[in-house]
Motif scaffolding. Structure first.
Motif, PDB file in Angstrom:
ATOM      1  N   GLY A  15      -7.250  -1.352   8.608  1.00 16.15           N
ATOM      2  CA  GLY A  15      -7.849  -0.116   8.136  1.00 16.15           C
ATOM      3  C   GLY A  15      -7.310   0.370   6.810  1.00 16.15           C
ATOM      4  O   GLY A  15      -7.692   1.432   6.325  1.00 16.15           O
ATOM      5  N   SER A  16      -6.414  -0.400   6.189  1.00 19.26           N
ATOM      6  CA  SER A  16      -5.833  -0.038   4.902  1.00 19.26           C
ATOM      7  C   SER A  16      -6.341  -0.987   3.823  1.00 19.26           C
ATOM      8  O   SER A  16      -6.578  -2.172   4.079  1.00 19.26           O
ATOM      9  CB  SER A  16      -4.308  -0.091   4.957  1.00 19.26           C
ATOM     10  N   GLN A  17      -6.485  -0.453   2.601  1.00 19.60           N
ATOM     11  CA  GLN A  17      -6.936  -1.265   1.476  1.00 19.60           C
ATOM     12  C   GLN A  17      -5.751  -1.634   0.582  1.00 19.60           C
ATOM     13  O   GLN A  17      -4.879  -0.805   0.311  1.00 19.60           O
ATOM     14  CB  GLN A  17      -7.975  -0.506   0.647  1.00 19.60           C
ATOM     15  N   TYR A  18      -5.730  -2.893   0.150  1.00 18.28           N
ATOM     16  CA  TYR A  18      -4.682  -3.390  -0.730  1.00 18.28           C
ATOM     17  C   TYR A  18      -5.316  -4.038  -1.953  1.00 18.28           C
ATOM     18  O   TYR A  18      -6.314  -4.760  -1.837  1.00 18.28           O
ATOM     19  CB  TYR A  18      -3.827  -4.435  -0.006  1.00 18.28           C
ATOM     20  N   GLN A  19      -4.727  -3.780  -3.098  1.00 21.53           N
ATOM     21  CA  GLN A  19      -5.109  -4.517  -4.300  1.00 21.53           C
ATOM     22  C   GLN A  19      -4.443  -5.882  -4.251  1.00 21.53           C
ATOM     23  O   GLN A  19      -3.278  -6.002  -3.855  1.00 21.53           O
ATOM     24  CB  GLN A  19      -4.643  -3.769  -5.555  1.00 21.53           C
ATOM     25  N   GLN A 193       3.634   0.190  -3.964  1.00 20.23           N
ATOM     26  CA  GLN A 193       2.777   1.083  -4.736  1.00 20.23           C
ATOM     27  C   GLN A 193       2.989   0.818  -6.218  1.00 20.23           C
ATOM     28  O   GLN A 193       4.126   0.762  -6.694  1.00 20.23           O
ATOM     29  CB  GLN A 193       3.126   2.544  -4.420  1.00 20.23           C
ATOM     30  N   LYS A 194       1.892   0.627  -6.963  1.00 21.45           N
ATOM     31  CA  LYS A 194       2.000   0.340  -8.387  1.00 21.45           C
ATOM     32  C   LYS A 194       0.773   0.870  -9.106  1.00 21.45           C
ATOM     33  O   LYS A 194      -0.354   0.543  -8.735  1.00 21.45           O
ATOM     34  CB  LYS A 194       2.131  -1.170  -8.605  1.00 21.45           C
ATOM     35  N   TYR A 201       1.144  -8.791  -1.948  1.00 21.29           N
ATOM     36  CA  TYR A 201       1.435 -10.009  -2.698  1.00 21.29           C
ATOM     37  C   TYR A 201       2.489 -10.820  -1.943  1.00 21.29           C
ATOM     38  O   TYR A 201       3.162 -10.299  -1.047  1.00 21.29           O
ATOM     39  CB  TYR A 201       1.915  -9.685  -4.118  1.00 21.29           C
ATOM     40  N   PRO A 202       2.645 -12.095  -2.285  1.00 18.76           N
ATOM     41  CA  PRO A 202       3.623 -12.929  -1.557  1.00 18.76           C
ATOM     42  C   PRO A 202       5.042 -12.399  -1.708  1.00 18.76           C
ATOM     43  O   PRO A 202       5.455 -11.967  -2.790  1.00 18.76           O
ATOM     44  CB  PRO A 202       3.475 -14.302  -2.218  1.00 18.76           C
TER      45      PRO A 202
END
Length: 916
Positions: A15-19, A193-194, A201-202
């Protein structure tokens, strides 16, 4: 940040979005289907950090279009997600950060500007020593001694724990850094957070210990670096590296009955060392993966330094997820790892096309046989049935100048108890030396196993071999066997989870019955912290000039590493460590000879006490659960009462005192707000003239501190009793000690002196031979700059940070060598020492240099010139001129050098002053 290839995308999990920097999107422009797993991780790293300066589209294209067969020639900038430290190498990192806080305040900045930008976690595991063993009180007594010895260091680390953001300390008595990293610290997929967005990311890591590669077993790319690289990463500076070649290692089949993961890793190490993989990545693949537990994979990854590779990595697959679940990671994290890996093409699919590799090796796991490695290198694998002959071959040269061989029977018979049965027909030992110890009388001879240690991250992280050792002990105890009285036995668990499952199964008590008690949570014997041998044993070894042995479940067995009195060292699985403790000698073939005599008077053979694979599998299945890990790591950074009662200062800036462990280093003394320029060098003298293959272990201080050495004299003058010297490793936070031990290795040869070994040089003005440190200080008093001359492969090896720091502090302005190890060259630049390379075909000998000349280095052009002129002037006024290459290879390196080093560069940036 730039996005030249339009790879930004969104991943929705839980339910969370990640870039994400999408490799799938990039795959629409480049063929990434057969790119090795490890290079996909490097590629993602470049995509996410593209800025047009450190990372450009050109480097991204170079990795995407990777030529498997090409020699590495393209540099890229890699930025790990986090840094993991152990205490020997971590303390000087924290010392440097504390010194930077002092300096930034003097430059008008705020101390809080100095903080790790990448998460940094330090595990205290290198300080505990096996002083006490063989009793239930051993753990508590060793911990008590550890805290007494290291009070000042621990107080400093407690200050750092409070003062720095993004920095955490795992206190003593917790475990070994690499096992804690695997069981708890590793994320596999990182989130942060950026720029207003949450990124996934890995998980990638730099560690200040070469065996950081153990984390490769779970699909995390990382490797060991020196302290300077680690500090740079902590402070947000990328690490320069060549796009590597990648060796594929195909595994098929499954291990046979009676074969352990240790046997497998020793086989893999031998194969890869024979192939030659130094500077390369190794990647494991094939149908055999499904038969390798995660702990087995971690065992193989751990040994990458022994087979010479930068890393030895496994892909992310269902077994990795199973381990994350077992080790108590959250379900949310496990779902993220699976979704991210599959979305990015990082998930292992055995039906997919095989990756392309530079070259490929193949191993059928069924071909692996029980093995050890020794007597002095981890790649020297010996089959179990060949160990006796290996010992006999090794002991011959060691005893060549001694008494003639005796025709007597075995030298290893203890009176009044269970005896190790030697093989008189093959006995090549003397009659030995009679020893009385704790009421037992026995003869000690060549090949006696005086140390048997279940130790090191390699094997204590693996439940199958640890519980296997417990089963061997249980069966041996039932037959009335126990460790021979001359054997110093120990268990150093890699984490508290190991103790929990040994206790749960009742096997810890069984190990104690045969003599193996827990002595501490740390590396112990594997790093040489084996502690003193009992005085009776030491006396017997000295009297007979005996070639005695250790058997340990560690990863390194180099000469002199385990114990100075022990000449032969064999790596083995924990079950075999127990077996050799029972036998007490290497002069026995455990594949057919008895271990000893049971309580019923009958001989006991290894096959009688060796557990089946099914027995081990059953006990592993019943022993471990996620709750064990959750309990052990619930308060992992809190520590026990001892830790929390250590008094430590408060405040953002450290209050330096007169400690001989912790000292404010001089790197920033007199530092201006503006950087300097790269000046030519005039009137330099040679501190040392060295041949080929001078390693950082030759240069950097290591091991014990001798009373009559410059460091020993310094400590005595400070009121330190020699018995409290501790080691160079424990004193890495004090530059006064470390600079005195630089270039002081007992085996280093300075060619300015005829045949002299050790840290000495010629003080040219007077013609005196003296310690390198003493000569350097005399030159410093005269304001004479120094240079070092060397041959090929200068700076290979580990212990890298102090090899560069100590060189600088001795007053060396430049090192002129035929060739440099890449990382040491980078470290010299990072500390403000100029690396120069002879032109091809030239060296000090071909140019007729003796080291007695004075040197001028001109034409540097502020660091912009690719070459410089060196003029060497002899005492007779005759001059020799030659050209050298200036190895400041990138604009960034030239910038670091103008600032005096990487730390000064970062400091000025953070202070908001200058930076060019």
């Amino acid at each position: 940040m730039l996005d030249s290839f339009a790879t930004r995308d969104t991943l929705t999990v839980n339910g969370s979005q990640y870039q994400i920097a999408s490799l799938t999107k990039l795959g629409q422009r480049f063929d990434l289907k057969t790119l090795p797993f490890s290079l996909k991780i490097l590629l993602e790293n470049l995509l996410r950090h593209e800025d047009g300066v450190n990372v450009t589209a050109k480097e991204i294209e170079a990795v995407a279009n990777w030529n498997a067969k090409a020699e590495p020639d393209t540099e890229i900038a890699f930025m790990p997600a986090r840094v993991v430290l152990q205490d020997f190498t971590g303390v000087p990192c924290v010392v440097d950060l504390a010194a930077m806080r002092d300096a930034v305040v003097k430059l008008g900045g705020d101390a809080k500007q100095i903080n790790p930008l990448a998460p940094a976690e330090l595990v205290i595991d290198h300080s505990v020593q096996v002083d006490v063993y063989g009793s239930e009180s051993a753990l508590e007594k060793n911990v008590e001694i550890e805290f007494q010895r290291n009070q000042e260091r621990y107080a400093f680390l407690r200050w750092g724990q409070k003062a720095f953001d993004n920095f955490k300390v795992v206190p003593p008595r917790t475990g070994i850094v690499h096992q804690v990293n695997l069981e708890h610290l590793a994320r596999v997929v990182f989130t942060a957070q950026k720029d207003g967005a949450r990124w996934a990311y890995p998980d990638t890591v730099f560690g200040t210990d070469s065996h950081t590669t153990m984390i490769n077993g779970i699909g995390v790319l990382g490797w060991g670096v020196g302290g300077i690289e680690a500090e740079a990463a902590m402070l947000g500076q990328p690490s320069s590296m060549l796009i590597p070649q990648v060796v594929g290692f195909k595994l098929k089949g499954k291990l046979s009955e009676g074969v352990t993961a240790t046997d497998l890793v020793l086989t893999v190490t031998q194969m890869l060392r024979k192939l030659g993989v130094v500077g390369k990545f190794v990647e494991f693949f094939g149908s055999g993966l499904k038969h390798l537990a995660l702990a087995d994979r971690a065992t193989i990854g751990n040994m990458a330094p022994e087979y010479g590779a930068t890393c030895g990595i496994f892909p992310i697959d269902q077994e990795a997820l199973n381990y994350l679940h077992l080790s108590g990671r959250s379900e949310e994290q496990i779902r993220l790892v699976e979704a991210y890996a599959k979305a990015q093409g990082l998930w292992h699919d055995e039906n997919a096309a095989e990756p392309r590799f530079t070259t490929t090796l193949e191993l059928d796991l069924a071909d692996v046989k029980p093995s050890l490695a020794g007597p002095k290198r981890p790649q020297d694998r010996v089959l179990l049935e060949g160990v006796q002959k290996s010992f006999q071959d090794a002991v011959g040269p060691l005893t060549a100048n001694r008494r003639p061989r005796s025709e007597d029977a075995s030298a290893f018979i203890a009176e009044g108890g269970s005896a190790a049965i030697g093989n008189p027909a093959n006995d090549i030992t003397d009659t030995g030396v009679r020893v009385e110890k704790d009421g037992a009388s026995f003869k000690l001879g060549d090949g006696a196993v005086v140390i048997a240690a279940i130790t090191s991250c390699t094997n204590t992280s693996n439940p199958s071999v640890m519980l296997g050792a417990g089963l061997v002990a249980k069966k041996a105890a039932a037959k009335g066997l126990k460790a021979q009285p001359w054997v110093k036995t120990s268990i150093g668990p890699g984490s508290k989870v190991v103790t929990d499952y040994l206790e749960k199964t009742g096997l810890l008590k069984e190990l104690e019955k045969v003599g193996f008690f827990i002595v501490g949570y740390g590396c112990t014997t594997c790093i040489g912290n084996s502690g003193p041998l009992p005085p009776e044993i030491s006396k017997g070894i000295a009297e007979g000039d005996l070639a005695v042995a250790s058997v340990l479940s560690g990863n390194r067995n180099f000469e002199g590493r385990v114990h100075p009195e022990v000449k032969m060292n064999y790596l083995a699985s924990p079950p075999l460590v127990v077996a050799y403790a029972l036998a007490g000698t290497l002069d026995v073939d455990l594949s057919k000879d008895p271990l000893g005599t049971g309580s019923d008077g009958k001989p006991v053979y290894l096959k009688d006490i060796w557990p089946t694979n099914q027995e081990i599998s059953d006990v592993v299945g019943s022993a471990l659960n996620p709750e064990m890990f959750e309990k052990s790591y619930a308060d992992v950074f809190k520590g026990d009462t001892r830790w929390n009662h250590i008094a430590s200062p408060d405040g953002d800036v450290y209050k330096w005192d007169d400690s001989t462990y912790i000292k404010n280093p001089p790197y920033f003394e007199g530092m201006s707000k503006e950087p300097g320029t790269i000046e030519d060098v005039h009137g330099a003298r040679v501190l040392g003239l060295f041949g080929d293959s001078i390693t950082t272990d030759h240069i950097s201080p290591a091991g014990s501190i001798k009373k009559d050495s410059p460091a020993g004299r310094f400590l005595i003058a400070k009121g330190v009793d020699p018995k409290d010297f501790n080691s160079y490793g424990s004193r890495r936070g004090n530059d006064d000690v470390m600079v005195r031990g630089t270039f002081a290795n007992i085996r280093i040869k300075n060619l300015m002196l005829d045949g002299v070994e050790g840290g000495y040089t010629l003080y040219v003005p007077s013609g005196e031979q003296m310690a390198i440190y003493d000569a350097a200080m005399k030159y410093k008093a005269d304001k004479t700059p120094l240079v070092v001359l060397a041959g090929k492969e200068y700076g290979t090896g580990s212990s890298r940070d102090w090899a560069a720091k100590g060189t600088l502090l001795l007053g060396v302005k430049a090192v002129i060598a035929e060739s440099f190890e890449r990382i040491h060259r980078s470290n010299l630049v990072g500390m403000g020492v100029l690396p120069l390379q002879f032109e091809d075909g030239q060296n000090a000998q071909s140019l007729g240099l003796t080291g007695k000349e004075t040197f001028d280095i001109t034409g540097l052009d502020g660091g912009e010139s690719k070459t410089a002129k060196v003029t060497a002037t002899g005492a007779d006024g005759k001059k020799k001129e030659f050209t050298v290459k200036v190895l400041l290879l990138t604009p960034k390196e030239r910038e670091f050098f103008r600032h005096g080093g990487i730390l000064q560069y970062v400091l000025r940036q953070l202070a908001g002053k200058n930076a060019t």
